[in-house]
Design an enzyme around this catalytic site. Structure first.
Site: not given
Ligand code: ATP
Ligand code: MG
Length: 205
Positions: A18, A58, A160, A163, A174
Site C-alpha cells: 500500500k 474490496y 498497515n 494487502h 482479485e
Molecule cells: P487487507 O484486505 O488490506 O489485506 P485485512 O484482510 O487484514 O487487510 P480487512 O478486514 O480486509 O483486513 O480490511 C481491509 C483494510 O481496511 C485493512 O487492511 C485496513 O487498512 C482497513 N480497515 C479495516 N477495518 C478498519 C477499521 N475498523 N478502521 C479503519 N480501517 C480499517
Molecule cells: Mg482483507
C-alpha cells in the site's frame, strides 16, 4: 525428476504494498520476506489505483463488509473498549470510504506470489489487520504502529503497509481484477525442485 503429484504448487495470492509501504521504503524488505519462503513471484507492477478501483477490489468478496465490520467490533471488545457502532455494515461503509482515499493516495506495488499454501503463508508472514496486535515477527507487527482506535480518532483507514488475499478463491477474483492473464508469468524456479519434487535425485553427480 518426479514432480509433485498435485496442483497445490499452483496456488496464488495477490499482495499489494500500500502507499505507506512505498513511502516507508519497505518494498525490498517486504518482497524479501515472501521470497525467502520459496514462494515464486509471477507478476509485479506499480501504479496509482483510482478510488473506484479500490472499491471494486474490496467488494470482490460480497461477505467482506460484514466480516470486516464484525472483526472491528470484536477487536474493540477484546480490549474492553466500545466500538464506534454495533452495526458491522455501518462501520464498513466508513472504512470503505477511508480505504478509497488511503489506497489511491499514491503508487502501490501489486504482485502475484505462487506456491503451495501461498495464501496461508502470506497471511501468516503479513500478520493480522491491526499493527498494534499483529504478532511479533510479522511485517505489520514489526514495521509499523497503527491501531483501530488511532485510525478512528482521525477518521481514516488503518495504515498497515500491505494487502494480502484472504482465501484462494478471493485471490483468484482479485488477481483477475488487478492483472491481465498475459501479465502472469509461467516459469519454473530452480528452487522448486527442492521444495516439491518427490525424489531428491537431482543432487548427486
Ligand atoms: P487487507 O484486505 O488490506 O489485506 P485485512 O484482510 O487484514 O487487510 P480487512 O478486514 O480486509 O483486513 O480490511 C481491509 C483494510 O481496511 C485493512 O487492511 C485496513 O487498512 C482497513 N480497515 C479495516 N477495518 C478498519 C477499521 N475498523 N478502521 C479503519 N480501517 C480499517
Ligand atoms: Mg482483507
Amino acid at each position: 525428476m518426479a514432480e509433485m503429484k498435485n496442483e497445490f504448487a499452483k496456488e496464488k495470492s495477490l499482495v499489494v504494498i500500500k502507499p505507506d509501504g512505498i513511502q516507508r521504503g519497505l518494498i525490498g524488505e517486504i518482497i524479501k520476506r515472501y521470497e525467502n519462503t520459496g514462494l515464486k513471484l509471477v507478476a509485479l507492477k506499480m501504479f496509482i489505483p483510482a478510488p473506484d478501483f479500490v472499491e471494486k477490489h474490496y467488494l470482490v468478496d460480497p461477505e467482506w463488509p460484514i466480516k470486516t465490520g464484525t472483526k472491528t467490533i470484536k477487536s474493540y471488545k477484546d480490549k474492553g473498549e466500545n466500538p464506534p457502532s454495533e452495526d458491522p455494515l455501518e462501520i464498513t461503509r466508513k472504512v470503505l470510504d477511508n480505504l478509497k482515499k488511503y489506497i489511491s493516495s499514491g503508487p502501490v506495488v501489486a504482485m502475484v506470489w505462487q506456491g503451495a499454501h501461498a495464501v496461508g503463508l502470506i497471511r501468516k508472514i503479513t500478520g493480522s489487520t491491526e499493527p498494534l496486535t499483529s504478532d511479533v515477527g510479522t511485517i505489520r507487527g514489526d514495521y509499523t504502529i497503527d491501531s483501530y482506535s488511532l485510525a478512528d480518532i482521525d477518521g481514516r483507514a488503518i495504515r498497515n503497509l500491505i494487502h494480502a488475499s484472504g482465501t484462494p478463491e478471493e485471490a483468484e477474483k482479485e488477481i483477475a481484477l488487478w492483472f491481465h492473464p498475459e501479465e502472469i508469468n509461467e516459469y519454473r524456479l530452480i528452487n522448486e525442485a527442492m521444495l516439491y519434487d518427490v525424489n531428491l535425485d537431482g543432487i548427486l553427480e
